[in-house]
Design a protein around this motif. Structure first.
Motif, PDB file in Angstrom:
ATOM      1  N   GLY A 316       0.787  -1.223   0.000  1.00 22.90           N
ATOM      2  CA  GLY A 316       0.000   0.000   0.000  1.00 22.90           C
ATOM      3  C   GLY A 316       0.820   1.275   0.000  1.00 22.90           C
ATOM      4  N   ASN A 317       2.155   1.154  -0.053  1.00 23.39           N
ATOM      5  CA  ASN A 317       3.013   2.334  -0.022  1.00 23.39           C
ATOM      6  C   ASN A 317       3.015   2.994  -1.404  1.00 23.39           C
ATOM      7  OD1 ASN A 317       5.403   4.069  -0.095  1.00 23.39           O
ATOM      8  ND2 ASN A 317       5.954   3.108   1.851  1.00 23.39           N
ATOM      9  N   GLU A 318       2.355   4.139  -1.516  1.00 25.16           N
ATOM     10  CA  GLU A 318       2.216   4.801  -2.814  1.00 25.16           C
ATOM     11  C   GLU A 318       3.548   5.325  -3.331  1.00 25.16           C
ATOM     12  OE1 GLU A 318      -0.446   4.843  -4.724  1.00 25.16           O
ATOM     13  OE2 GLU A 318      -1.482   3.643  -3.213  1.00 25.16           O
ATOM     14  N   SER A 319       4.443   5.749  -2.451  1.00 20.23           N
ATOM     15  CA  SER A 319       5.747   6.254  -2.889  1.00 20.23           C
ATOM     16  C   SER A 319       6.561   5.158  -3.563  1.00 20.23           C
ATOM     17  CB  SER A 319       6.534   6.820  -1.697  1.00 20.23           C
ATOM     18  OG  SER A 319       5.876   7.929  -1.134  1.00 20.23           O
ATOM     19  N   ILE A 442      -9.539  -0.924  -7.880  1.00 22.01           N
ATOM     20  CA  ILE A 442      -9.564  -1.630  -6.587  1.00 22.01           C
ATOM     21  C   ILE A 442      -8.479  -2.700  -6.543  1.00 22.01           C
ATOM     22  CG2 ILE A 442     -10.934  -3.220  -5.180  1.00 22.01           C
ATOM     23  CD1 ILE A 442     -11.653  -0.286  -4.893  1.00 22.01           C
ATOM     24  N   PHE A 443      -8.320  -3.434  -7.634  1.00 24.46           N
ATOM     25  CA  PHE A 443      -7.274  -4.464  -7.671  1.00 24.46           C
ATOM     26  C   PHE A 443      -5.882  -3.828  -7.515  1.00 24.46           C
ATOM     27  CE2 PHE A 443      -4.234  -7.038 -10.222  1.00 24.46           C
ATOM     28  CZ  PHE A 443      -4.240  -8.169  -9.431  1.00 24.46           C
ATOM     29  N   TYR A 444      -5.682  -2.670  -8.102  1.00 25.67           N
ATOM     30  CA  TYR A 444      -4.394  -1.987  -7.993  1.00 25.67           C
ATOM     31  C   TYR A 444      -4.104  -1.590  -6.541  1.00 25.67           C
ATOM     32  CZ  TYR A 444      -0.922   1.747  -8.502  1.00 25.67           C
ATOM     33  OH  TYR A 444       0.192   2.551  -8.374  1.00 25.67           O
ATOM     34  N   HIS A 445      -5.129  -1.113  -5.835  1.00 17.40           N
ATOM     35  CA  HIS A 445      -4.930  -0.655  -4.451  1.00 17.40           C
ATOM     36  C   HIS A 445      -5.047  -1.795  -3.433  1.00 17.40           C
ATOM     37  CE1 HIS A 445      -4.669   3.717  -5.043  1.00 17.40           C
ATOM     38  NE2 HIS A 445      -5.513   3.541  -6.056  1.00 17.40           N
ATOM     39  N   TYR A 446      -5.765  -2.864  -3.788  1.00 12.69           N
ATOM     40  CA  TYR A 446      -5.979  -3.985  -2.849  1.00 12.69           C
ATOM     41  C   TYR A 446      -5.734  -5.299  -3.580  1.00 12.69           C
ATOM     42  CZ  TYR A 446      -8.298  -0.343  -0.160  1.00 12.69           C
ATOM     43  OH  TYR A 446      -8.582   0.818   0.514  1.00 12.69           O
ATOM     44  N   PRO A 447      -4.472  -5.656  -3.830  1.00 18.11           N
ATOM     45  CA  PRO A 447      -4.189  -6.852  -4.633  1.00 18.11           C
ATOM     46  C   PRO A 447      -4.404  -8.172  -3.906  1.00 18.11           C
ATOM     47  CG  PRO A 447      -2.152  -5.860  -3.885  1.00 18.11           C
ATOM     48  CD  PRO A 447      -3.249  -4.916  -3.480  1.00 18.11           C
ATOM     49  N   THR A 448      -4.313  -8.184  -2.583  1.00 15.44           N
ATOM     50  CA  THR A 448      -4.431  -9.440  -1.848  1.00 15.44           C
ATOM     51  C   THR A 448      -5.583  -9.361  -0.865  1.00 15.44           C
ATOM     52  OG1 THR A 448      -3.012  -8.792   0.001  1.00 15.44           O
ATOM     53  CG2 THR A 448      -1.919  -9.632  -1.971  1.00 15.44           C
ATOM     54  N   LYS A 449      -5.848 -10.491  -0.201  1.00 13.79           N
ATOM     55  CA  LYS A 449      -6.920 -10.536   0.797  1.00 13.79           C
ATOM     56  C   LYS A 449      -6.391 -10.226   2.200  1.00 13.79           C
ATOM     57  CE  LYS A 449      -9.980 -13.799  -1.562  1.00 13.79           C
ATOM     58  NZ  LYS A 449     -10.700 -15.070  -1.456  1.00 13.79           N
ATOM     59  N   PRO A 502      -7.431   6.488   0.777  1.00 15.04           N
ATOM     60  CA  PRO A 502      -7.581   7.923   0.509  1.00 15.04           C
ATOM     61  C   PRO A 502      -6.965   8.321  -0.824  1.00 15.04           C
ATOM     62  CG  PRO A 502      -6.769   7.540   2.742  1.00 15.04           C
ATOM     63  CD  PRO A 502      -6.681   6.239   2.027  1.00 15.04           C
ATOM     64  N   SER A 503      -5.849   7.671  -1.194  1.00 14.02           N
ATOM     65  CA  SER A 503      -5.175   8.025  -2.442  1.00 14.02           C
ATOM     66  C   SER A 503      -6.075   7.788  -3.648  1.00 14.02           C
ATOM     67  CB  SER A 503      -3.881   7.219  -2.594  1.00 14.02           C
ATOM     68  OG  SER A 503      -4.155   5.824  -2.560  1.00 14.02           O
ATOM     69  N   LEU A 504      -6.890   6.729  -3.604  1.00 14.38           N
ATOM     70  CA  LEU A 504      -7.812   6.459  -4.711  1.00 14.38           C
ATOM     71  C   LEU A 504      -8.903   7.524  -4.774  1.00 14.38           C
ATOM     72  CD1 LEU A 504      -9.049   4.841  -6.984  1.00 14.38           C
ATOM     73  CD2 LEU A 504     -10.021   3.263  -5.291  1.00 14.38           C
ATOM     74  N   THR A 505      -9.449   7.883  -3.629  1.00 16.74           N
ATOM     75  CA  THR A 505     -10.510   8.888  -3.593  1.00 16.74           C
ATOM     76  C   THR A 505      -9.988  10.250  -4.065  1.00 16.74           C
ATOM     77  OG1 THR A 505     -11.328   7.719  -1.650  1.00 16.74           O
ATOM     78  CG2 THR A 505     -12.378   9.802  -2.181  1.00 16.74           C
ATOM     79  N   VAL A 506      -8.778  10.620  -3.620  1.00 15.47           N
ATOM     80  CA  VAL A 506      -8.185  11.883  -4.063  1.00 15.47           C
ATOM     81  C   VAL A 506      -7.967  11.862  -5.570  1.00 15.47           C
ATOM     82  CG1 VAL A 506      -6.106  13.309  -3.958  1.00 15.47           C
ATOM     83  CG2 VAL A 506      -7.126  12.454  -1.859  1.00 15.47           C
ATOM     84  N   SER A 507      -7.511  10.739  -6.088  1.00 12.17           N
ATOM     85  CA  SER A 507      -7.290  10.622  -7.527  1.00 12.17           C
ATOM     86  C   SER A 507      -8.605  10.796  -8.294  1.00 12.17           C
ATOM     87  CB  SER A 507      -6.663   9.267  -7.855  1.00 12.17           C
ATOM     88  OG  SER A 507      -6.447   9.127  -9.243  1.00 12.17           O
ATOM     89  N   LEU A 508      -9.671  10.158  -7.799  1.00  9.54           N
ATOM     90  CA  LEU A 508     -10.979  10.312  -8.448  1.00  9.54           C
ATOM     91  C   LEU A 508     -11.440  11.769  -8.381  1.00  9.54           C
ATOM     92  CD1 LEU A 508     -12.803   7.119  -7.092  1.00  9.54           C
ATOM     93  CD2 LEU A 508     -12.114   7.537  -9.456  1.00  9.54           C
ATOM     94  N   LEU A 509     -11.266  12.371  -7.222  1.00 11.40           N
ATOM     95  CA  LEU A 509     -11.725  13.739  -7.009  1.00 11.40           C
ATOM     96  C   LEU A 509     -10.997  14.725  -7.929  1.00 11.40           C
ATOM     97  CD1 LEU A 509     -13.598  15.455  -5.269  1.00 11.40           C
ATOM     98  CD2 LEU A 509     -11.760  15.639  -3.587  1.00 11.40           C
ATOM     99  N   VAL A 510      -9.685  14.600  -8.024  1.00  9.90           N
ATOM    100  CA  VAL A 510      -8.896  15.497  -8.867  1.00  9.90           C
ATOM    101  C   VAL A 510      -9.229  15.283 -10.343  1.00  9.90           C
ATOM    102  CG1 VAL A 510      -6.555  16.055  -9.644  1.00  9.90           C
ATOM    103  CG2 VAL A 510      -7.004  15.728  -7.209  1.00  9.90           C
TER     104      VAL A 510
END
Length: 582
Positions: A316-319, A442-449, A502-510
């Motif tokens: 989950g580390n976006e950097s 979603i798969f990009y941000h949450y690849p595993t269970k 949050p990173s996904l929501t910010v991306s959608l918002l922008v």
């Protein structure tokens, strides 16, 4: 002074092997020359120099004819004493030919794989002598010679060093030859690299170091000393060593430790400095790592394994994900520049990636018409869904299934340009048409269970997306304050592990703010509301990063372009900059 004979090809002579009397004569001479520093001693040394060189030629021939150091020491028990005294005599080592012959004898005695205590001890002693010859640590003898010749200390040491480097460089350039039945001349490359350890930071040795690192491998016995490679790595990391571009690439090729240190240093600088996408791409390219990876598949596989291991622990580390994507982009660019000089297939660089996804994901959006993006992403999304369904059918017990899903996700991270295109298509699609794109996000941000289930996250993503779409649909203006507040809560990072990304929501918002199809008045309100939400959520930096990435992709032709997109990006960037300065 006469030219030095090649050490890897000893002079052939018909003279008989050395006898004990001759060895004892030169040992007595070496003792006498070392005990007194007088004009008579210097004169006697000069008178015997020619005979000494002939003797050393014979000695080198005999040493190289022996099968091992143990046999040599049995046949010539006083050899160590003689070589040691001669090597410590500056009036002898100042001569190129004599010093070269002494080095040849030492290298002939060195055991690459010592089999007993005698050979191990001999190796230790030889290293010490080689260091002395390289650095002239015997200040008493050196000062005596400088006093006699009238040469300043700095000039003397510099000349000795240059002669030493020239001698070693000449031997490095020689081709692979067999000089007895058991040893190859390439074994000496290890010895030469060890002799360079004390002088790796000397500018005069840079050409020799580059030659060693870039020397083509002639046979299976050739290698460089690990101690030498570690000394180079340590000196380079302390900025005490300047290496040319190709020499640095060769160092990474020879030394896993050096390569790993370079990758981790790049990773640390990215995480700690928070660079914009443009500056990140510039720093990655300037690191030379992408270029090295394009030139050597083995280097790329190592770098990829390092990234893979880190992402397994921090998915989950976006950097980190941004670095991996940027690195892959720079690598593919360097690889394209090498074509068609290199015949290596791109599949060789990605052996663990699903073959059906490799080319579709590695293809850049700019390499196909924008009208084909939607179908391309629909196919990618459905292919990835099939992989995850196969994993789920195995109840998570299939190691192979989990591996395939992770490798597919890892490739998606490397080729995240398609994830960014999916966001843009989602915000410009109809309600139902966007489902494949939302699943891909979603798969990009949450690849595993681990810590969550993909289905529940997909439901929450749909809820967030519907919330954003409804809020900015233009149905109600001005925008209700309570809806803006609820959106801020949705975007804000939550302490619990189940919180939505949050990173996904910010991306959608922008992206909604940038690509919305509203009249100028409504567009301005959306821009203002978007900045207000991310500011309240403490995500201004994340929003600024999304905008910089959008601007970069727009310039590269990897982003949906409209006349107003550039203006909206600039307006958002200006507003965020102003809020940062307040």
């Amino acid at each position: 002074m006469s030219e030095q004979q090649p050490l890897s090809q000893p002079l052939q002579t018909e003279e008989p092997l050395l006898n004990d009397q001759e060895m004892q004569f030169w040992l007595d001479k070496a003792v006498a020359w070392g005990q007194a520093d007088s004009p008579d001693t210097q004169k006697d040394t000069c008178l015997h120099m020619s005979r000494l060189r002939d003797f050393l030629h014979q000695l080198l021939t005999q040493v190289n004819s022996m099968s091992s150091t143990t046999e040599t020491m049995k046949r010539l028990p006083f050899l160590g004493q003689l070589l040691g005294r001669l090597c410590w005599n500056p009036y002898i080592t100042v001569c190129d030919t004599s010093r070269g012959l002494l080095l040849g004898c030492l290298w002939g005695l060195y055991s690459e794989r010592p089999s007993n205590a005698v050979e191990k001890k001999a190796n230790q002693w030889i290293r010490k002598v080689l260091c002395q010859l390289s650095t002239e640590e015997d200040e008493t003898a050196a000062q005596a010679l400088m006093k006699c010749t009238g040469v300043p200390a700095k000039e003397y040491h510099l000349k000795v060093l240059r002669k030493k480097v020239a001698l070693l460089q000449e031997n490095v350039g020689q081709s692979c030859t067999l000089f007895n039945s058991q040893r190859c001349s390439c074994d000496r490359i290890v010895d030469i690299s060890k002799a360079c350890i004390p002088i790796v930071t000397c500018p005069e040795a840079s050409s020799l170091i580059s030659l060693l690192l870039q020397r083509p491998v002639a046979c299976v016995t050739e290698a460089l000393s690990e101690d030498f490679l570690n000394a180079l790595t340590s000196a380079y990391s302390r900025q005490g060593l300047a290496l040319e571009e190709q020499a640095l690439v060769s160092l990474w090729y020879h030394s896993f430790y050096s390569l790993e240190e370079a990758v981790l240093s790049l990773l640390q600088s990215v995480i700690t400095t928070g660079l914009t996408p443009q500056k990140l791409e510039q720093q990655v390219a300037q690191s030379l790592l992408p270029k090295a990876c394009a030139q050597h598949c083995s280097i790329f596989l190592v770098v990829n394994d390092i990234f893979r291991s880190i992402l397994k622990q921090a998915e989950g580390n976006e950097s980190v994900k941004t670095l991996v994507q940027t690195f892959t982009k720079c690598f593919l660019r360097e690889l394209a520049l090498l074509k068609p000089q290199t015949s290596i297939s791109v599949k060789a660089f990605f052996p663990q990636s699903p073959s059906s996804l490799l080319v579709p994901l590695l293809t850049m959006p700019s390499e196909m018409p924008q009208g084909a993006w939607r179908n391309h992403l629909n196919w990618l999304s459905s292919s990835l869904q099939r992989l995850t369904e196969e994993e789920e059918e195995g109840d998570g017990r299939s190691t192979r299934g989990h591996h395939n899903v992770f490798e597919a996700w890892f490739l998606l991270v490397q080729c995240a340009h398609w994830v960014q295109v999916a966001v843009q298509l989602l915000v410009t699609s109809g309600t139902e048409d966007g489902d494949p794109f939302l699943w891909l996000l979603i798969f990009y941000h949450y690849p595993t269970k681990r810590w969550h289930h993909r289905a529940s996250q997909l439901a929450r993503a749909k809820e967030a997306w519907n919330h954003i779409r409804t809020l900015f649909s233009g149905a109600a203006h001005p925008l209700p304050s309570d809806r803006l507040q609820s959106l801020g809560t949705l975007v804000s990072p939550q302490p619990e592990q189940q919180s939505f990304a949050p990173s996904l929501t910010v991306s959608l918002l922008v992206n909604v703010a940038v690509f919305c199809q509203l009249p100028p008045s409504g567009s301005a309100e959306v821009l203002q509301a978007s900045v207000q939400v991310v500011d309240q959520s403490g995500l201004l930096d994340e929003a600024a990063c999304v905008l910089s990435s959008l601007e970069l992709r727009l310039n590269e032709g990897c982003c949906l372009s409209r006349d107003t997109v550039h203006l909206r990006i600039k307006e958002l960037q200006k507003t965020i900059t102003q809020m940062h300065s307040e």
